[in-house]
Design a protein around this motif. Structure first.
Motif, short mmCIF file in Angstrom:
data_model
loop_
_atom_site.label_atom_id
_atom_site.label_comp_id
_atom_site.label_asym_id
_atom_site.label_seq_id
_atom_site.Cartn_x
_atom_site.Cartn_y
_atom_site.Cartn_z
N ALA A 116 0.72 -1.02 0.17
CA ALA A 116 -0.36 0.23 -0.09
C ALA A 116 0.73 1.58 0.05
CB ALA A 116 -0.93 -0.08 1.37
N VAL A 117 0.44 2.39 -0.91
CA VAL A 117 0.78 2.97 -0.76
C VAL A 117 -0.06 4.73 -0.27
CG1 VAL A 117 1.83 5.93 -2.08
CG2 VAL A 117 2.71 3.46 -2.75
N LEU A 118 0.18 5.70 1.12
CA LEU A 118 -0.69 6.36 1.57
C LEU A 118 -0.13 8.24 1.08
CD1 LEU A 118 -1.10 4.79 4.67
CD2 LEU A 118 -1.95 3.85 3.13
N LEU A 119 -1.20 8.38 0.36
CA LEU A 119 -0.78 9.38 -0.67
C LEU A 119 -1.36 10.49 -0.19
CD1 LEU A 119 -0.16 11.20 -3.14
CD2 LEU A 119 -1.40 9.75 -4.36
N ILE A 120 -1.19 11.83 0.44
CA ILE A 120 -2.05 12.36 1.40
C ILE A 120 -1.66 14.16 0.96
CG2 ILE A 120 -1.60 13.27 3.88
CD1 ILE A 120 -0.70 10.74 5.01
N ASP A 121 -2.33 15.11 0.84
CA ASP A 121 -2.32 15.96 0.32
C ASP A 121 -2.05 17.18 0.96
OD1 ASP A 121 -2.85 18.47 -0.37
OD2 ASP A 121 -4.83 18.46 -1.16
N VAL A 122 -0.50 17.49 1.70
CA VAL A 122 -0.26 18.56 2.46
C VAL A 122 -0.91 19.90 2.39
CG1 VAL A 122 0.87 15.80 3.91
CG2 VAL A 122 1.70 17.86 1.95
N SER A 123 -1.29 20.35 1.39
CA SER A 123 -1.38 21.37 1.05
C SER A 123 -2.44 22.27 2.38
CB SER A 123 -2.07 21.71 -0.09
OG SER A 123 -3.53 21.19 0.17
N ASP B 59 2.92 -7.14 5.18
CA ASP B 59 2.19 -6.27 4.01
C ASP B 59 3.49 -4.98 4.02
OD1 ASP B 59 0.08 -7.33 3.43
OD2 ASP B 59 -0.87 -5.97 6.21
N LYS B 60 4.11 -4.51 2.63
CA LYS B 60 4.72 -3.33 2.90
C LYS B 60 3.66 -1.71 2.87
CE LYS B 60 8.50 -6.40 0.30
NZ LYS B 60 8.67 -5.41 -1.04
N VAL B 61 4.16 -0.49 3.11
CA VAL B 61 3.27 0.18 3.36
C VAL B 61 4.42 1.40 3.06
CG1 VAL B 61 2.26 1.68 4.63
CG2 VAL B 61 1.68 0.14 5.16
N GLY B 62 4.24 2.05 2.26
CA GLY B 62 4.56 3.60 1.13
C GLY B 62 3.85 4.97 1.91
N ILE B 63 4.84 5.77 1.71
CA ILE B 63 4.22 6.98 2.10
C ILE B 63 4.48 8.34 1.12
CG2 ILE B 63 3.29 8.53 3.88
CD1 ILE B 63 3.60 6.23 5.91
N VAL B 64 3.12 9.10 0.43
CA VAL B 64 3.88 10.26 -0.23
C VAL B 64 2.61 11.14 0.55
CG1 VAL B 64 3.98 11.56 -2.20
CG2 VAL B 64 4.70 8.82 -2.17
N ALA B 65 3.87 12.23 0.78
CA ALA B 65 2.71 13.73 1.38
C ALA B 65 3.03 14.79 0.04
CB ALA B 65 3.03 14.27 2.38
N VAL C 133 6.40 17.01 -4.60
CA VAL C 133 6.53 15.71 -3.00
C VAL C 133 7.33 16.44 -2.37
CG1 VAL C 133 7.54 13.87 -2.55
CG2 VAL C 133 6.78 14.11 -5.29
N GLN C 134 6.53 16.35 -0.96
CA GLN C 134 7.51 17.50 0.30
C GLN C 134 7.65 15.55 1.03
OE1 GLN C 134 6.32 20.62 -0.82
NE2 GLN C 134 5.74 20.63 1.88
N ARG C 135 7.67 15.01 1.71
CA ARG C 135 8.31 14.52 2.16
C ARG C 135 8.43 12.32 1.58
NH1 ARG C 135 8.87 14.19 7.71
NH2 ARG C 135 10.16 12.32 7.65
N GLU C 136 8.36 11.78 1.30
CA GLU C 136 8.63 10.47 0.82
C GLU C 136 9.01 9.46 1.50
OE1 GLU C 136 9.58 8.39 -2.91
OE2 GLU C 136 8.96 10.38 -3.22
#
Length: 605
Positions: A50-57, A85-91, A96-99
């Motif tokens: 899973a990649v959690l994709l978060i709008d941090v504007s 399980d695997k998890v990635g995060i993109v803010a 791309v603010q943080r990843e």
């Protein structure tokens, strides 16, 4: 101590990889049919990438003042399996603010690492959805396991807000977004979108299109308080599970009883999520009436400011009693999600071609970890139907199947001289399963495909000639295995794995800004990798391809650089063209020339 742990973990991983093959070889020597059973016994349950994709504007400040989105994402992480399980995060904003690259969960510490990363996210100006989606797709491309179920979970308001000084246009963003969606579709990456509409400006259609095009689902809400429930729905939907709601309670300051029914013995995990605005405490009693500690050996507990999640591992079938105590007048919502290791298959059909008027007996079985399930009560608790699609007309016929024994069975009659697709769907209150489709043809001279035999014990005995052929194959496999073992012994040094992790920060020479530290675990690499891989293959940092890492003795790391790359260690230029050895705690900086950026690296074991 940490180094010892890394060695033990490497050894454990090696055993996990080699053991199935050794079991297979032993079983082949004894019996070809035992080999099939041994392989099934060593196959793992399905997992999520899973990649959690978060709008941090900054616009999200209005939509989610209390950062409930962070809590919901953390609860999603807690609901994942304890291992695998695997998890990635993109803010993202307009960049791309943080990843965080895909991290394989092997302990509660890994989950906490992910949750701490989410807590450290900050807001930023502007928004460009294409940037976020494109990066989330890259994260899956660079680290997803082909045997896992990939998923992107996107939380946003669906609107772009470009920085006018960059000259970025909507058409440019749309073009990049469409390209990223095409890659997601090609690779089977469903995008589940969650739209926050607190200010009434949600671009609902844009998010819905993203989900529809990639095979995901779209959710929207006016209140961030709904997010934990939505994340539970997404988790369940992706694994063909169902959220089982428990009646909400209003706390009165005393313990209040809630019944949690574990429906059968095939439940791998029972996730009990307790959502409230105030702290709660809980007690648990198993079906035999024995009080069970929270946490204890087979009961895990995760808590945050808005939820508590109790995970029961391989729970006993029956009614569990959960007692919940909260602050008076506080509303407490409780949901259950049961995770199963069950697969549904249609038994092999006698033929792939038929004629109009033929009646075909259909049987279907459940399988757990590769072994056919024979618990009749599990079948009887489920409703099963055969979905017969006429490929020529698109019409779908739904035929109810009998479930009185340890099988789903029924009859399909060929109505027309057409091609058909047959699929079985079985469901109960907490989950559903669908079989892989089987195609048949009733056209003159038509051909179709059927599913392979599912090992129901109904196969015809092998003829003597086939047996001889089979044993020749077995002998060949044994020779291959022996050769592979010899090759491994001779070449294990060259295939040496990595240990530890690299901490990465990137400094922009123009602005002086430095990114937050990113922790990249190295255990997944073999032989060598490049710095560009660790940087998620960012195009502007392509120059970093010439920085190559290989494992060295004594848990050290060897860095080699190409021409034109400046590497400094302890503030002095270092000659890394022939290899610069790094031990735990060493720090180096890599200066790029095509872009004014410096990459800081720290090696930790």
């Amino acid at each position: 101590m940490l180094r010892k742990y890394q060695r033990n973990r490497t050894t454990k991983t090696l055993i996990q990889r080699i053991l199935p093959a050794l079991l297979l070889a032993l079983c082949l020597a004894a019996s070809p049919f035992a080999a099939v059973q041994a392989y099934a016994a060593t196959s793992a349950q399905s997992h999520i990438d899973a990649v959690l994709l978060i709008d941090v504007s900054n616009s999200m400040k209005t939509s989610d003042k209390n950062k409930v989105a962070n809590e919901a994402m953390k609860m999603f992480i807690d609901m994942l399996s304890t291992q695998g399980d695997k998890v990635g995060i993109v803010a993202y904003t307009d960049k791309v603010q943080r990843e965080k690259a895909l991290l394989e969960i092997s302990s509660e510490t890994d989950k906490q690492d992910l949750k701490d990363f989410i807590d450290g996210l900050d807001r930023g100006a502007y928004t460009d959805i294409a940037v976020g989606v494109e990066e989330a797709v890259k994260v899956l491309q660079n680290g997803s396991d082909p045997n896992h179920e990939p998923i992107i979970v996107m939380l946003a308001d669906g609107n772009n807000d470009f920085n006018k000084t960059t000259g970025r246009t909507q058409s440019e963003s749309d073009k990049e977004l469409n390209a990223a969606v095409e890659v997601a579709k090609k690779n089977g990456y469903p995008i589940y979108t969650i739209g926050l509409n607190a200010d009434g400006k949600l671009n609902k259609q844009k998010l819905a299109d993203l989900s529809n095009e990639t095979g995901g689902k779209a959710f929207s809400t006016d209140s961030a308080d709904d997010l934990p429930q939505i994340l539970s729905e997404i988790f369940a939907s992706h694994l063909k599970l169902k959220v089982v709601p428990v009646q909400s309670i209003t706390a009165n300051g005393d313990y209040q009883d809630v019944t949690v029914n574990v429906p059968n013995g095939s439940v791998l995990e029972a996730n009990i999520s307790i959502m409230s605005s105030q702290p709660v405490t809980a007690k648990l009693t198993d079906p035999s009436g024995k009080e069970v500690g929270i946490p204890s050996n087979n009961v895990l507990l995760s808590k945050s400011s808005t939820y508590s999640l109790i995970k029961l591992l391989s729970p006993q079938e029956g009614d569990w009693k959960l007692q919940v105590k909260g602050v008076p007048k506080d509303k407490i919502d409780i949901n259950l999600v049961f995770n199963y290791d069950l697969e549904l298959k249609i038994d092999a059909l006698p033929s792939a071609t038929y004629k109009k008027g033929d009646k075909i007996d259909i049987t279907s079985h459940l399988f757990s970890n590769g072994t056919q399930v024979t618990l009749s009560n599990l079948y009887q608790d489920m409703k099963a139907v055969l979905l017969a699609t006429d490929i020529d007309t698109g019409d779908v016929q739904e035929i109810e199947l009998d479930n009185s024994g340890d099988v789903f069975k029924g009859t399909f009659e060929v109505k027309e001289s057409h091609d058909y697709e047959l699929k079985v769907r079985a469901e109960e209150s907490s989950f559903y399963r669908e079989s892989a489709p089987v195609k048949i043809s009733a056209k003159a001279g038509g051909t179709a495909t059927t599913s392979p035999p599912t090992g129901t014990g109904k196969e015809e005995p092998l003829k003597e000639a086939s047996s001889n052929t089979l044993y020749y194959i077995i002998g060949g496999i044994l020779l291959v295995l022996a050769a592979a073992a010899a090759w491994y012994v001779l070449n294990k040094k060259s295939a040496r794995g990595f240990v530890g992790q690299l901490v990465i920060e990137v400094k922009d020479g123009n602005t002086g800004e430095k990114t937050y530290p990113q922790y990249k675990k190295l255990a997944g690499f073999r032989g060598k990798f490049t710095l560009h891989q660790l940087l998620q293959l960012a195009p502007e940092l392509k120059e970093s391809e010439s920085i190559i890492f290989t494992p060295a003795k004594n848990d050290r790391l060897l860095l080699r650089s190409g021409e034109g790359i400046t590497v400094e260690k302890s503030g002095r230029a270092a000659d890394a063209s022939r290899g610069l050895e790094l031990k735990s705690g060493d720090r180096v900086s890599v200066s790029l020339h095509t872009v004014d950026k410096t990459i800081y690296l720290e090696y930790l074991v």
